[in-house]
Design a protein around this motif. Sequence first.
Motif, PDB file in Angstrom:
ATOM      1  N   PRO A  82       0.828  -1.207   0.000  1.00  0.00           N
ATOM      2  CA  PRO A  82       0.000   0.000   0.000  1.00  0.00           C
ATOM      3  C   PRO A  82       0.866   1.262   0.000  1.00  0.00           C
ATOM      4  N   ARG A  83       0.296   2.413  -0.221  1.00  0.00           N
ATOM      5  CA  ARG A  83       1.045   3.669  -0.127  1.00  0.00           C
ATOM      6  C   ARG A  83       1.355   4.012   1.317  1.00  0.00           C
ATOM      7  N   TYR A  84       0.405   3.726   2.189  1.00  0.00           N
ATOM      8  CA  TYR A  84       0.577   3.996   3.619  1.00  0.00           C
ATOM      9  C   TYR A  84       0.136   2.768   4.406  1.00  0.00           C
ATOM     10  N   LYS A  85       0.878   2.516   5.505  1.00  0.00           N
ATOM     11  CA  LYS A  85       0.525   1.387   6.361  1.00  0.00           C
ATOM     12  C   LYS A  85       0.809   1.787   7.801  1.00  0.00           C
ATOM     13  N   VAL A  86      -0.190   1.676   8.645  1.00  0.00           N
ATOM     14  CA  VAL A  86      -0.013   1.884  10.077  1.00  0.00           C
ATOM     15  C   VAL A  86      -0.139   0.525  10.732  1.00  0.00           C
ATOM     16  N   ALA A  87       0.871   0.145  11.496  1.00  0.00           N
ATOM     17  CA  ALA A  87       0.883  -1.157  12.146  1.00  0.00           C
ATOM     18  C   ALA A  87       1.102  -0.983  13.636  1.00  0.00           C
ATOM     19  N   LYS A  88       0.441  -1.803  14.396  1.00  0.00           N
ATOM     20  CA  LYS A  88       0.687  -1.824  15.832  1.00  0.00           C
ATOM     21  C   LYS A  88       1.977  -2.590  16.087  1.00  0.00           C
ATOM     22  N   ARG A  89       2.727  -2.148  17.067  1.00  0.00           N
ATOM     23  CA  ARG A  89       3.975  -2.820  17.388  1.00  0.00           C
ATOM     24  C   ARG A  89       3.723  -4.311  17.630  1.00  0.00           C
ATOM     25  N   SER A 122      15.631  -2.220 -12.438  1.00  0.00           N
ATOM     26  CA  SER A 122      16.569  -1.819 -13.471  1.00  0.00           C
ATOM     27  C   SER A 122      16.607  -2.876 -14.566  1.00  0.00           C
ATOM     28  N   LEU A 123      16.836  -2.416 -15.782  1.00  0.00           N
ATOM     29  CA  LEU A 123      16.821  -3.321 -16.930  1.00  0.00           C
ATOM     30  C   LEU A 123      17.988  -4.302 -16.887  1.00  0.00           C
ATOM     31  N   SER A 124      19.127  -3.835 -16.401  1.00  0.00           N
ATOM     32  CA  SER A 124      20.325  -4.676 -16.448  1.00  0.00           C
ATOM     33  C   SER A 124      20.764  -5.072 -15.057  1.00  0.00           C
ATOM     34  N   ASP A 125      21.728  -5.971 -14.994  1.00  0.00           N
ATOM     35  CA  ASP A 125      22.186  -6.452 -13.702  1.00  0.00           C
ATOM     36  C   ASP A 125      23.128  -5.465 -13.011  1.00  0.00           C
ATOM     37  N   ARG A 126      23.664  -4.503 -13.720  1.00  0.00           N
ATOM     38  CA  ARG A 126      24.530  -3.525 -13.078  1.00  0.00           C
ATOM     39  C   ARG A 126      23.966  -2.117 -13.163  1.00  0.00           C
ATOM     40  N   ALA A 127      22.647  -2.065 -13.331  1.00  0.00           N
ATOM     41  CA  ALA A 127      21.984  -0.758 -13.366  1.00  0.00           C
ATOM     42  C   ALA A 127      22.627   0.165 -14.384  1.00  0.00           C
ATOM     43  N   ARG A 128      23.103  -0.425 -15.488  1.00  0.00           N
ATOM     44  CA  ARG A 128      23.741   0.386 -16.521  1.00  0.00           C
ATOM     45  C   ARG A 128      22.786   1.463 -17.036  1.00  0.00           C
ATOM     46  N   TYR A 129      21.508   1.148 -16.999  1.00  0.00           N
ATOM     47  CA  TYR A 129      20.515   2.089 -17.488  1.00  0.00           C
ATOM     48  C   TYR A 129      19.857   2.861 -16.365  1.00  0.00           C
ATOM     49  N   GLY A 130      20.427   2.773 -15.181  1.00  0.00           N
ATOM     50  CA  GLY A 130      19.877   3.503 -14.059  1.00  0.00           C
ATOM     51  C   GLY A 130      18.728   2.767 -13.408  1.00  0.00           C
ATOM     52  N   TYR A 131      18.269   3.307 -12.339  1.00  0.00           N
ATOM     53  CA  TYR A 131      17.175   2.740 -11.569  1.00  0.00           C
ATOM     54  C   TYR A 131      15.897   3.536 -11.814  1.00  0.00           C
ATOM     55  N   THR A 132      14.744   2.849 -11.719  1.00  0.00           N
ATOM     56  CA  THR A 132      13.446   3.521 -11.660  1.00  0.00           C
ATOM     57  C   THR A 132      12.813   3.161 -10.326  1.00  0.00           C
ATOM     58  N   PHE A 133      12.451   4.181  -9.568  1.00  0.00           N
ATOM     59  CA  PHE A 133      11.898   3.963  -8.241  1.00  0.00           C
ATOM     60  C   PHE A 133      10.379   4.068  -8.246  1.00  0.00           C
ATOM     61  N   GLY A 134       9.770   3.320  -7.331  1.00  0.00           N
ATOM     62  CA  GLY A 134       8.352   3.482  -7.062  1.00  0.00           C
ATOM     63  C   GLY A 134       8.126   4.637  -6.094  1.00  0.00           C
ATOM     64  N   SER A 135       6.865   4.896  -5.780  1.00  0.00           N
ATOM     65  CA  SER A 135       6.522   6.006  -4.887  1.00  0.00           C
ATOM     66  C   SER A 135       6.716   5.661  -3.422  1.00  0.00           C
ATOM     67  N   GLY A 136       6.946   4.388  -3.129  1.00  0.00           N
ATOM     68  CA  GLY A 136       7.243   3.994  -1.764  1.00  0.00           C
ATOM     69  C   GLY A 136       6.007   3.637  -0.944  1.00  0.00           C
ATOM     70  N   THR A 137       6.271   2.917   0.135  1.00  0.00           N
ATOM     71  CA  THR A 137       5.254   2.640   1.158  1.00  0.00           C
ATOM     72  C   THR A 137       5.735   3.273   2.450  1.00  0.00           C
ATOM     73  N   ARG A 138       4.910   4.166   3.008  1.00  0.00           N
ATOM     74  CA  ARG A 138       5.253   4.786   4.284  1.00  0.00           C
ATOM     75  C   ARG A 138       4.688   3.934   5.404  1.00  0.00           C
ATOM     76  N   LEU A 139       5.575   3.328   6.180  1.00  0.00           N
ATOM     77  CA  LEU A 139       5.170   2.468   7.297  1.00  0.00           C
ATOM     78  C   LEU A 139       5.341   3.240   8.600  1.00  0.00           C
ATOM     79  N   THR A 140       4.276   3.271   9.379  1.00  0.00           N
ATOM     80  CA  THR A 140       4.311   3.879  10.700  1.00  0.00           C
ATOM     81  C   THR A 140       3.940   2.812  11.706  1.00  0.00           C
ATOM     82  N   VAL A 141       4.816   2.558  12.656  1.00  0.00           N
ATOM     83  CA  VAL A 141       4.569   1.568  13.693  1.00  0.00           C
ATOM     84  C   VAL A 141       4.231   2.310  14.991  1.00  0.00           C
ATOM     85  N   VAL A 142       3.044   2.009  15.519  1.00  0.00           N
ATOM     86  CA  VAL A 142       2.585   2.747  16.718  1.00  0.00           C
ATOM     87  C   VAL A 142       2.516   1.818  17.941  1.00  0.00           C
TER      88      VAL A 142
END
Lengths: 111, 115
Positions: free
Chosen positions: B8-15, B95-115
């Motif tokens: 998910p984009r955001y996740k709140v989890a109990k410890r 990345s397309l290649s094994d040595r990231a010759r073509y660079g990396y493409t990142f996702g938007s991430g998942t923000r995890l908050t542990v409460v």
Amino acid sequence: KQEVTQIPAALSVPEGENLVLNCSFTDSAIYNLQWFRQDPGKGLTSLLLIQSSQREQTSGRLNASLDKSSGRSTLYIAASQPGDSATYLCAVWGSQGNLIFGKGTKLSVKP
Amino acid sequence: GAGVSQSPRYKVAKRGQDVALRCDPISGHVSLFWYQQALGQGPEFLTYFQNEAQLDKSGLPSDRFFAERPEGSVSTLKIQRTQQEDSAVYLCASSLSDRARYGYTFGSGTRLTVV
């Protein structure tokens, strides 16, 4: 162990200024260097990729240079705009086998 | 797909709760990486897959962290018995290649908050 340092940590400039962000790395044995932009709460957007054999790359108002022997890269932003406000991250890919990041420079461009 | 998709984009989890974070890389990308980004810091490497093989897991902070990519496409990062120090943004890149010759493409991430 590769370490990447970015200076300054934060920068505030008026709109229209040209500016330079600095990145240095301790191990010059790199395959490539990549500059990213990160907006608050968002992922990373790739700006420029410089292969180790290259000296610079340009995209629009952005120009990145690489001096592998001295372990330095600069990102030049021409005629800055408020929309350029973001955190800029430098990362190197080298013999350690993964991308190593600096902590970023937080840029604020004031209208 | 056109980009790297994370859910998910955001996740709140109990410890103490277990969580699973999903990454859909760009179709055909050989390499997949997981990074952890704490507030105000640059991303830190966790683990790397080349197709279905996990070639490097040296960045996983503890044995509570586990990642898999069973068919060489979608990857899941699982965190067991979450702790407050696990709170961070978890980024996936491909990345397309094994040595990231073509660079990396990142996702938007998942923000995890542990409460």
